[in-house]
Design an enzyme around this catalytic site. Structure first.
Site, PDB file in Angstrom:
ATOM      1  N   ASP A  89     -24.920  60.271  -4.197  1.00 28.47           N
ATOM      2  CA  ASP A  89     -24.245  59.045  -3.774  1.00 28.47           C
ATOM      3  C   ASP A  89     -22.809  59.423  -3.448  1.00 28.47           C
ATOM      4  O   ASP A  89     -22.175  60.167  -4.214  1.00 28.47           O
ATOM      5  CB  ASP A  89     -24.245  58.018  -4.901  1.00 28.47           C
ATOM      6  CG  ASP A  89     -25.598  57.377  -5.139  1.00 28.47           C
ATOM      7  OD1 ASP A  89     -26.593  57.843  -4.574  1.00 28.47           O
ATOM      8  OD2 ASP A  89     -25.654  56.399  -5.925  1.00 28.47           O
ATOM      9  N   HIS A 145     -28.714  66.300  -6.099  1.00 28.71           N
ATOM     10  CA  HIS A 145     -30.116  66.642  -5.890  1.00 28.71           C
ATOM     11  C   HIS A 145     -30.279  67.552  -4.672  1.00 28.71           C
ATOM     12  O   HIS A 145     -29.406  67.610  -3.800  1.00 28.71           O
ATOM     13  CB  HIS A 145     -30.931  65.367  -5.684  1.00 28.71           C
ATOM     14  CG  HIS A 145     -30.889  64.421  -6.853  1.00 28.71           C
ATOM     15  ND1 HIS A 145     -31.984  64.156  -7.631  1.00 28.71           N
ATOM     16  CD2 HIS A 145     -29.864  63.680  -7.384  1.00 28.71           C
ATOM     17  CE1 HIS A 145     -31.658  63.295  -8.583  1.00 28.71           C
ATOM     18  NE2 HIS A 145     -30.368  62.978  -8.442  1.00 28.71           N
ATOM     19  N   SER A 246     -16.143  63.417  -8.194  1.00 29.09           N
ATOM     20  CA  SER A 246     -15.713  64.675  -7.594  1.00 29.09           C
ATOM     21  C   SER A 246     -16.160  64.724  -6.138  1.00 29.09           C
ATOM     22  O   SER A 246     -16.291  63.697  -5.494  1.00 29.09           O
ATOM     23  CB  SER A 246     -16.257  65.864  -8.378  1.00 29.09           C
ATOM     24  OG  SER A 246     -15.541  67.030  -8.042  1.00 29.09           O
TER      25      SER A 246
END
Length: 282
Positions: A89, A145, A246
């Site tokens: 995201d 991911h 981050s």
């Protein structure tokens, strides 16, 4: 507006960044439901933190909240083999072609890909290719991911500073990503091309976890470290997590194209289309 930016920059950068980040790491591991509940309530005063998608649980520590998992099915992964999906995201930052080894962190602020990778030869496969900067805010889902079915070949860890990576800092600190603590993850896609994911830590980011190596990378673990790897990952499979917001920078070789609508400021979710593979690669 300029005064607000000045204040933001001072409060998040003109502090003992490394010391504060290490302290945050210790605080995040305090196991107390009462303390954690109060800390989350304070956190919500400054961010749009939404825990409704998380696996229901009572958090024993802030670290558990930072690294929370989501309920199954909330991040469907585009299954098309010709699509490289977003690993996290994020809010899309600077993106575009890699020209003469140069990429951008913000308008007017270029940096050398070789400096980011730590070695020039590791950046060479991406000359003429593309990069996309993906910024995870502190309130977002912090796990990342695999963007495609692939083999993780090698991981480099480079210790460094922990400047804030928000847009205000990116417009003021030259070569910011090259200064910060980061990892370089080289992956060979099942379709053949080699790509790289570069997770970059920031102020208050206490560690980066990579599952393939079962290693926790943090400021108390001075680099560089070179870690050969041979781990297969399926598209959408969890690769690791940050302990706070981050950035992940995705590098691909020539032939990849950005999906329509991928531009600075766009919000994207893990599993959504990010790029398309070269014609004939699948």
């Amino acid at each position: 507006m300029l005064l607000q930016e000045d204040l933001n920059f001072l409060l998040t950068n003109r502090i003992p960044r490394v010391a504060v980040t290490r302290l945050m790491g210790r605080i995040s591991r305090i196991r107390s439901r009462t303390f954690t509940r109060l800390a989350i309530a304070l956190w919500r005063l400054f961010t749009d933190l939404d825990l409704s998608e998380a696996v229901p649980q009572r958090y024993e520590s802030l670290q558990q909240c930072f690294t929370r998992a989501l309920r199954p099915g909330l991040r469907p992964v585009d299954p098309r083999p010709e699509v490289l999906t977003s690993p996290c995201d994020a809010i899309v930052g600077a993106c575009g072609p890699v020209v003469a080894g140069q990429v951008w962190q913000a308008k007017g602020f270029p940096y050398a890909a070789a400096d980011l990778f730590g070695q020039a030869e590791r950046a060479e496969p991406f000359e003429g290719g593309r990069f996309v900067t993906l910024r995870l805010t502190s309130s977002m889902y912090h796990r990342f991911h695999a963007p495609h079915k692939a083999r993780i070949d090698h991981v480099s860890y480079l210790s460094g500073d922990v400047w804030n990576v928000n847009p205000i800092a990116l417009k003021r600190v030259e070569r910011l990503f090259c200064r910060n603590e980061r990892a370089v993850i080289r992956m060979t896609l099942e379709a053949g091309p080699v790509i790289a994911l570069v997770p970059v830590a920031a102020v208050l980011v206490a560690s980066i976890r990579l599952h393939a190596l079962d290693v926790l990378m943090h400021l108390g673990w001075p680099g560089p470290h070179e870690m050969p790897c041979n781990a297969q990952v399926d598209k959408g499979e969890e690769m690791g997590w940050f302990e706070h917001g981050s950035t992940i920078i995705v590098f691909v070789p020539a032939g990849f194209e950005l999906v329509k609508g991928i531009e600075p400021g766009r919000r994207i979710r893990m599993g959504e289309p990010l790029m398309t593979l070269p014609t004939g690669a699948v």
